[in-house]
Write a protein that holds these residues in place. Structure first.
Motif, mmCIF file in Angstrom:
data_model
loop_
_atom_site.group_PDB
_atom_site.id
_atom_site.type_symbol
_atom_site.label_atom_id
_atom_site.label_comp_id
_atom_site.label_asym_id
_atom_site.label_seq_id
_atom_site.Cartn_x
_atom_site.Cartn_y
_atom_site.Cartn_z
ATOM 1 N N ASP A 185 38.845 40.966 43.313
ATOM 2 C CA ASP A 185 39.818 40.023 42.779
ATOM 3 C C ASP A 185 40.461 39.276 43.945
ATOM 4 O O ASP A 185 41.204 39.875 44.724
ATOM 5 C CB ASP A 185 40.875 40.793 41.981
ATOM 6 C CG ASP A 185 41.896 39.891 41.314
ATOM 7 O OD1 ASP A 185 41.926 38.683 41.615
ATOM 8 O OD2 ASP A 185 42.677 40.406 40.499
ATOM 9 N N PRO A 186 40.185 37.988 44.084
ATOM 10 C CA PRO A 186 40.733 37.259 45.228
ATOM 11 C C PRO A 186 42.256 37.235 45.248
ATOM 12 O O PRO A 186 42.869 37.087 46.304
ATOM 13 C CB PRO A 186 40.148 35.850 45.070
ATOM 14 C CG PRO A 186 39.714 35.745 43.650
ATOM 15 C CD PRO A 186 39.385 37.134 43.211
ATOM 16 N N ARG A 187 42.897 37.401 44.110
ATOM 17 C CA ARG A 187 44.361 37.391 44.056
ATOM 18 C C ARG A 187 44.964 38.669 44.634
ATOM 19 O O ARG A 187 46.143 38.701 44.973
ATOM 20 C CB ARG A 187 44.825 37.193 42.616
ATOM 21 C CG ARG A 187 44.454 35.821 42.064
ATOM 22 C CD ARG A 187 44.886 35.663 40.633
ATOM 23 N NE ARG A 187 46.333 35.756 40.524
ATOM 24 C CZ ARG A 187 46.972 36.014 39.376
ATOM 25 N NH1 ARG A 187 46.291 36.192 38.264
ATOM 26 N NH2 ARG A 187 48.276 36.081 39.357
ATOM 27 N N ARG A 188 44.158 39.735 44.737
ATOM 28 C CA ARG A 188 44.676 40.995 45.286
ATOM 29 C C ARG A 188 44.716 40.989 46.814
ATOM 30 O O ARG A 188 45.330 41.851 47.417
ATOM 31 C CB ARG A 188 43.831 42.167 44.814
ATOM 32 C CG ARG A 188 43.999 42.468 43.347
ATOM 33 C CD ARG A 188 43.595 43.882 43.021
ATOM 34 N NE ARG A 188 43.590 44.079 41.584
ATOM 35 C CZ ARG A 188 44.666 44.330 40.858
ATOM 36 N NH1 ARG A 188 45.842 44.438 41.440
ATOM 37 N NH2 ARG A 188 44.578 44.496 39.555
ATOM 38 N N ALA A 189 44.024 40.054 47.428
ATOM 39 C CA ALA A 189 44.019 39.916 48.891
ATOM 40 C C ALA A 189 43.709 41.244 49.584
ATOM 41 O O ALA A 189 44.314 41.601 50.581
ATOM 42 C CB ALA A 189 45.370 39.369 49.372
ATOM 43 N N GLY A 190 42.758 42.001 49.016
ATOM 44 C CA GLY A 190 42.327 43.238 49.658
ATOM 45 C C GLY A 190 43.234 44.426 49.457
ATOM 46 O O GLY A 190 43.019 45.485 50.050
ATOM 47 N N GLU A 191 44.240 44.305 48.620
ATOM 48 C CA GLU A 191 45.138 45.432 48.369
ATOM 49 C C GLU A 191 44.526 46.388 47.347
ATOM 50 O O GLU A 191 43.788 45.984 46.442
ATOM 51 C CB GLU A 191 46.491 44.937 47.862
ATOM 52 C CG GLU A 191 47.286 44.176 48.887
ATOM 53 C CD GLU A 191 48.654 43.758 48.370
ATOM 54 O OE1 GLU A 191 48.991 44.089 47.207
ATOM 55 O OE2 GLU A 191 49.386 43.097 49.125
ATOM 56 N N VAL A 192 44.870 47.660 47.474
ATOM 57 C CA VAL A 192 44.429 48.662 46.508
ATOM 58 C C VAL A 192 45.225 48.465 45.220
ATOM 59 O O VAL A 192 46.459 48.380 45.251
ATOM 60 C CB VAL A 192 44.642 50.088 47.066
ATOM 61 C CG1 VAL A 192 44.320 51.139 46.010
ATOM 62 C CG2 VAL A 192 43.775 50.289 48.309
ATOM 63 N N PRO A 193 44.554 48.379 44.063
ATOM 64 C CA PRO A 193 45.238 48.093 42.805
ATOM 65 C C PRO A 193 45.944 49.321 42.224
ATOM 66 O O PRO A 193 45.533 49.900 41.215
ATOM 67 C CB PRO A 193 44.121 47.598 41.891
ATOM 68 C CG PRO A 193 42.902 48.311 42.399
ATOM 69 C CD PRO A 193 43.095 48.422 43.880
ATOM 70 N N SER A 194 46.999 49.758 42.883
ATOM 71 C CA SER A 194 47.758 50.919 42.425
ATOM 72 C C SER A 194 49.180 50.832 42.961
ATOM 73 O O SER A 194 49.385 50.436 44.117
ATOM 74 C CB SER A 194 47.102 52.217 42.932
ATOM 75 O OG SER A 194 47.941 53.323 42.690
ATOM 76 N N THR A 195 50.151 51.219 42.157
ATOM 77 C CA THR A 195 51.532 51.260 42.639
ATOM 78 C C THR A 195 51.711 52.343 43.697
ATOM 79 O O THR A 195 52.662 52.287 44.487
ATOM 80 C CB THR A 195 52.507 51.520 41.476
ATOM 81 O OG1 THR A 195 52.115 52.727 40.800
ATOM 82 C CG2 THR A 195 52.499 50.366 40.485
ATOM 83 N N LYS A 196 50.790 53.313 43.743
ATOM 84 C CA LYS A 196 50.847 54.367 44.749
ATOM 85 C C LYS A 196 50.293 53.911 46.096
ATOM 86 O O LYS A 196 50.474 54.574 47.103
ATOM 87 C CB LYS A 196 50.064 55.607 44.279
ATOM 88 C CG LYS A 196 50.650 56.285 43.053
ATOM 89 C CD LYS A 196 49.934 57.582 42.750
ATOM 90 C CE LYS A 196 48.598 57.383 42.108
ATOM 91 N NZ LYS A 196 48.634 56.953 40.722
ATOM 92 N N GLY A 197 49.508 52.823 46.061
ATOM 93 C CA GLY A 197 48.902 52.328 47.281
ATOM 94 C C GLY A 197 47.570 52.979 47.615
ATOM 95 O O GLY A 197 46.959 52.655 48.624
ATOM 96 N N THR A 198 47.115 53.873 46.749
ATOM 97 C CA THR A 198 45.824 54.540 46.950
ATOM 98 C C THR A 198 45.253 54.946 45.616
ATOM 99 O O THR A 198 45.993 55.163 44.648
ATOM 100 C CB THR A 198 45.971 55.772 47.872
ATOM 101 O OG1 THR A 198 44.679 56.297 48.148
ATOM 102 C CG2 THR A 198 46.828 56.853 47.240
ATOM 103 N N LEU A 199 43.957 55.038 45.546
ATOM 104 C CA LEU A 199 43.264 55.516 44.343
ATOM 105 C C LEU A 199 42.360 56.665 44.742
ATOM 106 O O LEU A 199 41.727 56.629 45.776
ATOM 107 C CB LEU A 199 42.429 54.402 43.711
ATOM 108 C CG LEU A 199 43.204 53.305 42.993
ATOM 109 C CD1 LEU A 199 42.297 52.141 42.632
ATOM 110 C CD2 LEU A 199 43.854 53.865 41.730
#
Length: 195
Positions: A181-195
């Protein structure tokens, strides 16, 4: 590239899987079980994941070990190719028709592997494939990939159609979930910051 190559050898099976999450759906599958090859081909083709599977199992016993172990190795390869899961959509869902059958699949690449299969496929042989083994494949895949997988049969009577609908729905859901997802800019999709 988001690729993986995984091999697993036991006293019952020898499985080798290569995949590319950013592929075009190129598939080369040989498990010795025709209907299973057909389903894995649909999984790769409709997810746009390049998938190579070579499985040699104790088919003189039955297909159980081959099908389950293939699910394990594909799941491990998916987990490896996803890496830290940075930038992926994470969620995917599809409702897929296959003639009279209609199957819903929803997945979450959560890191917590579990399969919830609510299909009602009658136990029968489709060629040399025991329909009961589809559930074993989905459980093994989800557990080893770290995917929460839900399957629901909304309609259908023909076992071939229901199972093909399930594999194709899973493919479409995987395609969405693993896509970057280009809108995520490489961030992990979690409020915890990790999956």
């Amino acid at each position: 590239m988001r690729t993986a190559h995984v091999e697993r050898q036991t006293a019952e099976t020898q499985i080798e899987v290569s995949l590319n999450l950013d592929g075009t759906g190129a598939v080369q599958v040989d498990t010795g079980i025709g209907f299973f090859d057909h389903m894995l081909s649909a999984l790769g083709r409709h997810s746009l994941i390049d998938l190579t599977v070579k499985a040699v199992g104790d088919l003189e016993v039955d297909g159980h070990h081959t099908v389950e172990d293939t699910g394990i190795v594909i799941g491990q390869a998916l987990r490896e190719a996803l890496g830290d899961k940075a930038g992926i959509h994470r969620y995917g869902s599809a409702i897929t028709p296959m003639d009279e059958a209609l199957v819903l699949c929803a997945i979450d690449i959560s890191g917590r592997g579990a399969a919830f299969d609510e299909t009602a496929v009658p136990q029968q042989m489709l060629g040399t494939f025991d329909t009961d083994l589809a559930r074993e494949f989905f459980i093994a895949l989800a557990a080893n990939a770290g995917i929460t997988l839900h399957l629901r049969q909304l309609a259908g009577r023909n076992a071939h159609h229901v199972l093909e609908g399930a594999f194709k729905a899973l493919a479409q859901a995987l395609r969405q979930a693993v896509e970057l997802d280009p809108r995520r800019a490489g961030e992990v999709p979690s409020t915890k910051g990790t999956l």
